[in-house]
Design an enzyme around this catalytic site. Sequence first.
Site, PDB file in Angstrom:
ATOM      1  N   GLU A  84       2.921  -8.201  -1.811  1.00  0.00           N
ATOM      2  CA  GLU A  84       1.721  -8.852  -1.277  1.00  0.00           C
ATOM      3  C   GLU A  84       1.691 -10.362  -1.474  1.00  0.00           C
ATOM      4  OE1 GLU A  84       1.712  -5.985  -2.922  1.00  0.00           O
ATOM      5  OE2 GLU A  84       0.378  -4.556  -1.955  1.00  0.00           O
ATOM      6  N   GLY A 142       0.819  -1.217   0.000  1.00  0.00           N
ATOM      7  CA  GLY A 142       0.000   0.000   0.000  1.00  0.00           C
ATOM      8  C   GLY A 142       0.852   1.267   0.000  1.00  0.00           C
TER       9      GLY A 142
HETATM   10  N1  CAA Z   1       2.150  -3.982   8.874  1.00  0.00           N
HETATM   11  C1  CAA Z   1       2.303  -4.033  10.224  1.00  0.00           C
HETATM   12  N2  CAA Z   1       3.500  -3.945  10.839  1.00  0.00           N
HETATM   13  C2  CAA Z   1       4.584  -3.806  10.066  1.00  0.00           C
HETATM   14  C3  CAA Z   1       4.500  -3.741   8.661  1.00  0.00           C
HETATM   15  C4  CAA Z   1       3.210  -3.828   8.065  1.00  0.00           C
HETATM   16  N3  CAA Z   1       3.037  -3.746   6.744  1.00  0.00           N
HETATM   17  N4  CAA Z   1       5.748  -3.600   8.168  1.00  0.00           N
HETATM   18  C5  CAA Z   1       6.583  -3.578   9.233  1.00  0.00           C
HETATM   19  N5  CAA Z   1       5.881  -3.690  10.369  1.00  0.00           N
HETATM   20  C6  CAA Z   1       6.401  -3.734  11.743  1.00  0.00           C
HETATM   21  C7  CAA Z   1       7.089  -5.039  12.037  1.00  0.00           C
HETATM   22  O1  CAA Z   1       6.148  -6.042  12.392  1.00  0.00           O
HETATM   23  C8  CAA Z   1       7.977  -4.643  13.183  1.00  0.00           C
HETATM   24  O2  CAA Z   1       7.197  -4.569  14.350  1.00  0.00           O
HETATM   25  P1  CAA Z   1       7.806  -5.080  15.779  1.00  0.00           P
HETATM   26  O3  CAA Z   1       8.965  -4.164  16.050  1.00  0.00           O
HETATM   27  O4  CAA Z   1       6.657  -4.876  16.735  1.00  0.00           O
HETATM   28  O5  CAA Z   1       8.216  -6.485  15.572  1.00  0.00           O
HETATM   29  C9  CAA Z   1       8.388  -3.225  12.826  1.00  0.00           C
HETATM   30  O6  CAA Z   1       7.417  -2.760  11.876  1.00  0.00           O
HETATM   31  C10 CAA Z   1       9.748  -3.156  12.147  1.00  0.00           C
HETATM   32  O7  CAA Z   1       9.748  -4.053  11.044  1.00  0.00           O
HETATM   33  P2  CAA Z   1      10.801  -5.224  10.859  1.00  0.00           P
HETATM   34  O8  CAA Z   1      11.321  -5.687  12.176  1.00  0.00           O
HETATM   35  O9  CAA Z   1      10.197  -6.266   9.959  1.00  0.00           O
HETATM   36  O10 CAA Z   1      11.957  -4.427  10.094  1.00  0.00           O
HETATM   37  P3  CAA Z   1      13.001  -5.003   9.054  1.00  0.00           P
HETATM   38  O11 CAA Z   1      14.002  -3.922   8.834  1.00  0.00           O
HETATM   39  O12 CAA Z   1      13.503  -6.336   9.471  1.00  0.00           O
HETATM   40  O13 CAA Z   1      12.161  -5.214   7.695  1.00  0.00           O
HETATM   41  C11 CAA Z   1      10.561  -4.619   6.006  1.00  0.00           C
HETATM   42  C12 CAA Z   1      11.573  -4.127   7.054  1.00  0.00           C
HETATM   43  C13 CAA Z   1      11.309  -5.327   4.866  1.00  0.00           C
HETATM   44  C14 CAA Z   1       9.829  -3.400   5.450  1.00  0.00           C
HETATM   45  C15 CAA Z   1       9.590  -5.616   6.660  1.00  0.00           C
HETATM   46  O14 CAA Z   1       9.052  -4.999   7.826  1.00  0.00           O
HETATM   47  C16 CAA Z   1       8.440  -6.012   5.794  1.00  0.00           C
HETATM   48  O15 CAA Z   1       8.599  -6.858   4.908  1.00  0.00           O
HETATM   49  N6  CAA Z   1       7.228  -5.468   6.057  1.00  0.00           N
HETATM   50  C17 CAA Z   1       6.011  -5.861   5.403  1.00  0.00           C
HETATM   51  C18 CAA Z   1       5.932  -5.299   4.007  1.00  0.00           C
HETATM   52  C19 CAA Z   1       4.684  -5.800   3.295  1.00  0.00           C
HETATM   53  O16 CAA Z   1       4.477  -6.977   3.129  1.00  0.00           O
HETATM   54  N7  CAA Z   1       3.824  -4.864   2.854  1.00  0.00           N
HETATM   55  C20 CAA Z   1       2.630  -5.167   2.126  1.00  0.00           C
HETATM   56  C21 CAA Z   1       1.454  -5.235   3.053  1.00  0.00           C
HETATM   57  S1  CAA Z   1      -0.017  -5.792   2.216  1.00  0.00           S
HETATM   58  C22 CAA Z   1      -0.643  -4.398   1.463  1.00  0.00           C
HETATM   59  O17 CAA Z   1      -0.075  -3.337   1.511  1.00  0.00           O
HETATM   60  C23 CAA Z   1      -1.946  -4.597   0.737  1.00  0.00           C
HETATM   61  C24 CAA Z   1      -2.364  -3.458  -0.075  1.00  0.00           C
HETATM   62  O18 CAA Z   1      -2.091  -3.386  -1.260  1.00  0.00           O
HETATM   63  C25 CAA Z   1      -3.183  -2.378   0.462  1.00  0.00           C
END
Ligand code: CAA
Length: 260
Positions: free
Chosen positions: A134, A111
């Site tokens: 995603e 998003g």
């Molecule tokens: N939703 C909720 N929490 C999230 C998040 C998300 N999309 N992305 C990161 N966070 C949180 C993590 O859970 C973590 O929380 P805690 O400290 O409580 O554990 C905190 O943010 C820090 O993240 P990481 O520890 O994972 O940090 P990192 O440096 O190891 O990795 C990252 C960074 C690569 C961005 C990884 O966080 C990641 O892959 N995030 C998810 C990305 C993702 O999949 N986004 C798509 C979501 S679906 C969507 O968006 C649908 C749509 O089209 C509308």
Amino acid sequence: MAYENLLLDVSDMIATVTINRPKSLNALNRATVTELSAVLHEIALRDDVGVVLLTGAGEKAFVAGADITEMRDFSPVQALSFALFGQGVLEFMERMPQPVIGVINGYALGGGCELAMACDILVAADNARLGQPEVNLGIIPGYGGTQRLARLVGRNLAKELVLTGEMISAQRAYEIGIVNRVVPPADLMAAAREIASKILSKGPVAVKMAKMAMNRGLDLDLGNACALEANAFAVVFSTEDRGEGMAAFLEKRKASFRGR
Ligand code: CAA
């Protein structure tokens, strides 16, 4: 209006909106998307804003996507509402009169990448990473990612990104036409402000009409899009600014636009 999940600062005709949930990498939960809708609607009607800068709090992320913690429990019907509502917010951002410059200060994923793509111009830090991950979660983009990305970079590059879920660097995003400029993180806000200042020095009604003609026109066939442009062209001829702009050119001086 007071906002809990974002910050709004208005100065020198620039509204800076900062998504402010850095602990979750500025993930978009329903409350945040609702506030984003409200702030954009507020700004759209403000005469003291000519350009919007949209960014994320902290140094790590612009927006890391929809909030997975919240989405985990969505029913299909809630997912539909979440997608339709978010799509509406992004469409409004494209339709609001002021140009929106996305200031991509870190991860713009899911998003977050979709939000970035709905901005008018994107400036990215050289350490930013963009993508539509995603499929890693067993879902697909829901805020227009399957559509805007293909329109921006072409069908096959878009498919590669959406189907593999791989992130790309800011430099790669620049090369394929998602991002306008890539700069060191320390220069990011200044680079965005420089573009904003240039836009603010132009005829304000012309800027709004040009944004409208381009964003709306892209959804139309060429004939109707050009008809839309011709009508907008006629409208700007009704402004005082058009007289001032042309007079200033002919008198070899800087134009002083008044936005009317
Ligand atoms: N939703 C909720 N929490 C999230 C998040 C998300 N999309 N992305 C990161 N966070 C949180 C993590 O859970 C973590 O929380 P805690 O400290 O409580 O554990 C905190 O943010 C820090 O993240 P990481 O520890 O994972 O940090 P990192 O440096 O190891 O990795 C990252 C960074 C690569 C961005 C990884 O966080 C990641 O892959 N995030 C998810 C990305 C993702 O999949 N986004 C798509 C979501 S679906 C969507 O968006 C649908 C749509 O089209 C509308």
